[in-house]
Scaffold this active site. Structure first.
Site, PDB file in Angstrom:
ATOM      1  CG  ASN A  78      19.867 -10.204  11.211  1.00 34.35           C
ATOM      2  OD1 ASN A  78      18.839 -10.001  11.846  1.00 34.35           O
ATOM      3  ND2 ASN A  78      19.872 -10.379   9.910  1.00 34.35           N
ATOM      4  NE  ARG A 407       9.249 -13.901  18.034  1.00 34.00           N
ATOM      5  CZ  ARG A 407      10.257 -13.891  18.905  1.00 34.00           C
ATOM      6  NH1 ARG A 407      10.327 -12.919  19.789  1.00 34.00           N
ATOM      7  NH2 ARG A 407      11.171 -14.833  18.891  1.00 34.00           N
ATOM      8  CG  HIS A 467       6.674 -21.342  16.905  1.00 35.74           C
ATOM      9  ND1 HIS A 467       6.808 -21.695  15.582  1.00 35.74           N
ATOM     10  CD2 HIS A 467       7.226 -20.117  17.021  1.00 35.74           C
ATOM     11  CE1 HIS A 467       7.415 -20.727  14.928  1.00 35.74           C
ATOM     12  NE2 HIS A 467       7.682 -19.751  15.766  1.00 35.74           N
ATOM     13  NE  ARG A 596      14.671 -15.712   6.673  1.00 38.17           N
ATOM     14  CZ  ARG A 596      13.868 -15.906   7.723  1.00 38.17           C
ATOM     15  NH1 ARG A 596      12.574 -15.846   7.570  1.00 38.17           N
ATOM     16  NH2 ARG A 596      14.364 -16.178   8.908  1.00 38.17           N
ATOM     17  CG  HIS A 624       7.990 -15.789   8.974  1.00 36.27           C
ATOM     18  ND1 HIS A 624       6.822 -16.022   9.681  1.00 36.27           N
ATOM     19  CD2 HIS A 624       9.002 -16.027   9.840  1.00 36.27           C
ATOM     20  CE1 HIS A 624       7.122 -16.373  10.925  1.00 36.27           C
ATOM     21  NE2 HIS A 624       8.424 -16.387  11.052  1.00 36.27           N
TER      22      HIS A 624
END
Length: 718
Positions: A78, A407, A467, A596, A624
């Site tokens: 990260n 993705r 997206h 989150r 998510h």
């Protein structure tokens, strides 16, 4: 739900129109005085707080031992991305003289200084935890990460043999002198700075040796449970690289480069070629961070800084191992007793093969019976999303498949199904987003595979990332066509579907499918279509639609009615959305936010946000999914989709948020939100000062951990 108008001109200008009202409620301006710097947390410091919560999972003794190593690795990787993108952007602002302040009032220089001040103690905490806590506990379990200097002679010889056969042939020592300029050092590479002396002349020389990333980060000994860092194996065999020289000293170091792509899309005739060119440039981005061994002498440190044009604030001295991301490899050890209990996603009840038949019911007939909601990784991705696309590819009645891909993996069954569909003669269109950060090269590779198979591939829009997560199937049924739609909150990626929590809605609702068709036509061609019926689509109508939903709750509160909002997103950083939520709190709307990661809103401040509560849930799965709930005077509304409350999602990406109207599916979403809000194990409460405090069960109270409860709930479905 009332329709949400949008306007899109033929040039595909999708910029938002701020004056348009939605849901019959005019969009009113924000009250003056709201946009004050002390009303916001800094975005970058909020991200650091998020990563600190990730680190806490490694520090927490309740986390299984190998999972603690995993969280150390996640914390480190990260950080790598944070420096490659966020810190790189701020440094560029500083270098180019950008004077704009952040919403909380910081200059680029102040941000860099505060980032450094907040990160250094966390990095020290990570290495202290690894050395003093985790390593001894691993040893108690028979797993040893050892220093080369502590090995017995027989073990050293074993590693010398390994070095000669596996490592030495791929090493290239690079001298630095007037005839050998300082070598290029690739992004995130681990290196050794080596000082040698020529015994004949007495002169000292400097060299760099790259630690190959193609070899295991930790070299196993023959027992399979003892490991030595690769850089130590190389360091103790440097004489083989510098024959006839005396090796005086060596010090590991690691650099991070600016890896954010800068694509002038308005000047690019070919977006694919432009991105490929930027990917080549990425390897040579400026250095934004250097990690060094804390015992590296000042003279060598200064030399490296001069060569890479770094100031002292960009150097992080580490008392421990560099590149802790390599610890993720220990999750491959066959020690289930040191990991989370295994979880196998279940097939949703409606998708299971009836016990009276060996033949599964086709998924299209199931969707015709009613909308279907799936929740990954609790519900099986392969038994739902992959099955939907596989059946579509092989069903002779299916004529067309259209899908967005942000993705995924090159070997994904999703890509395989699209290729199979094209080979079966179906019309297949894939909108591939090449600008998915750090997946650009991967996306280019499998996009070309799709093209070779006959899939119509479109590479996104200038200035916007696609997206949204949509898959549309057109099927011949009798004398008419019927459309089937999947709308998701996460990527069509079977690998991340096992560790990310995401939602997916399957529907053949004519209005939603019509909206999706209009959107695909807009994205692949030219369209004057000006109205979506149910979907909220960024960057045109999502911001205004969300503001209208919040303002409707404000009106109810002002009328003395119950008003309630629950929002579950990954990040909340957009100043305008924060201001509208502040206005709702001032009106008396009760607001629960499940965020989150980054949250720039300050909760619990009298007169501003005393009716707002914020929690963050961190655990074995990455939260998510995005869910939006509005009480609406008892006519409750639920929405889900791909967008966070971030400026980029609302203004610079194509996003889709859909209403969920089936009462049974609304109950599913309510259960998820209730479980999150009642969590007393994985939930962290955000305080007005920006700190997070993890909830703890009171004495005698049942432990309520979100992920565990959702697994149990999924496994118990009938």
């Amino acid at each position: 739900m009332t329709s949400h108008p949008k306007e899109i001109d033929p040039s595909l200008d999708l910029s938002p129109e701020v004056s348009t009202g939605h849901l019959g409620i005019p969009t009113t301006p924000i009250k003056e005085g709201y946009a004050l710097p002390d009303h916001y947390f800094n975005r970058e410091l909020s991200w650091i707080e998020f990563n600190a919560r990730v680190l806490h999972e490694a520090l927490d003794a309740r986390t299984p031992l190998l999972e603690r190593l995993k969280f150390l690795a996640i914390f480190e990787t990260n950080l790598d991305e944070f420096f490659m993108v966020r810190v790189a952007v701020i440094r560029r602002q500083l270098e180019t003289g950008v004077l704009a302040l952040t919403p909380d009032g910081l200059t680029p220089q102040q941000q860099l200084r505060q980032i450094s001040q907040h990160l250094r103690p966390l990095i020290q905490k990570m290495h202290h935890c690894f050395r003093q806590d985790i390593l001894p506990k691993l040893a108690e379990q028979g797993i040893h990460i050892r220093d080369f200097s502590d090995l017995a002679e027989s073990e050293r010889q074993e590693l010398r043999d390994y070095f000669e056969s596996r490592v030495f042939p791929v090493l290239t020592p690079l001298a630095v002198d007037p005839g050998h300029p300082f070598p290029y050092i690739s992004n995130l590479s681990l290196s050794l700075a080596v000082v040698v002396r020529d015994p004949e002349t007495g002169r000292e020389h400097f060299a760099r040796v790259k630690v190959p990333s193609t070899l295991p980060r930790f070299v196993p000994l023959q027992d399979g449970l003892s490991f030595v860092p690769l850089e130590q194996v190389i360091a103790h065999n440097l004489e083989s690289l510098f024959i006839g020289m005396e090796v005086l000293e060596y010090y590991p170091f690691r650099i991070t480069r600016d890896a954010d792509l800068e694509i002038q899309e308005d000047e690019a005739d070919d977006l694919l070629s432009a991105i490929q060119e930027e990917l080549r440039k990425r390897r040579f981005g400026s250095v934004v961070r250097m990690e060094i061994a804390s015992h590296m002498p000042m003279a060598i440190r200064q030399r490296l800084c001069e060569e890479m044009r770094l100031d002292g604030d960009s150097v992080y001295a580490v008392d421990g191992l560099l590149n802790m991301g390599g610890l993720m490899a220990f999750m491959n050890l066959d020690r289930p007793d040191l990991k989370d209990s295994p979880w196998g996603p279940v097939t949703p009840v409606r998708l299971r093969t009836p016990s009276v038949s060996d033949d599964p019911v086709d998924i299209f007939s199931i969707i015709r019976e009613g909308d279907l909601l799936v929740h990954h990784p609790y519900d099986s991705f392969s038994a739902s999303v992959e099955r939907f696309l596989e059946e579509a590819a092989n069903d002779p009645q299916v004529l067309t498949i259209k899908q967005t891909l942000y993705r995924t993996s090159g070997d994904s069954p999703v890509v395989g199904s699209l290729i199979q569909a094209a080979e079966n003669g179906k019309q297949v269109a894939a909108l591939v987003e090449l600008k998915a950060r750090f997946d650009e090269e991967n996306n280019i590779l499998w996009a070309k595979k799709l093209e070779k198979a006959g899939v119509h591939v479109a590479y996104g829009l200038p200035g916007l990332k696609i997206h949204c997560k949509l898959a549309l199937v057109v099927r011949q049924e009798g004398g008419s066509l019927r459309r089937y739609l999947h709308i998701g909150t996460g990527n069509y990626n079977p690998k991340t579907a096992r560790i990310y929590t995401d939602l997916g809605l399957f529907t053949c609702d004519e209005t939603l499918c019509h909206d999706a068709t209009d959107l695909f036509n807009l994205l692949t061609g030219y369209s004057r279509q000006r109205q979506f019926r149910k979907l909220l689509v960024a960057p045109r109508t999502l911001r205004q639609g969300m503001e209208a939903l919040i303002r409707r709750e404000i009106r109810h509160a002002q009328a003395g009615k119950t008003a309630r909002i629950i929002v579950k997103v990954n990040s909340l950083v957009d100043p305008q959305m924060i201001q509208v939520l502040y206005e709702a709190s001032q009106a008396g709307v009760e607001i629960d936010l499940i965020v989150r990661g980054m949250c720039c809103l300050k909760p619990g401040i009298p007169g501003l946000s005393e009716h707002i509560r914020v929690i963050s849930i961190i655990g074995r799965f990455l939260e998510h999914s995005r869910i939006f709930y509005f009480y609406n005077d008892g006519q409750e509304e639920y929405l889900m989709g791909s967008a966070d409350y971030m400026t980029r999602n609302l203004d610079r990406r194509v996003e889709v948020v859909t209403p969920v109207e089936d009462p049974l599916l609304q109950q599913e979403l309510k259960a998820i939100l209730d479980i999150c809000l009642s969590d007393n194990r994985q939930a962290w409460e955000l305080r007005p000062d920006g700190s997070y405090v993890q909830r703890q069960p009171r004495p005698g109270e049942e432990v309520r951990a979100t992920h565990q409860r959702l697994m149990e709930r999924s496994a118990g479905r009938i």
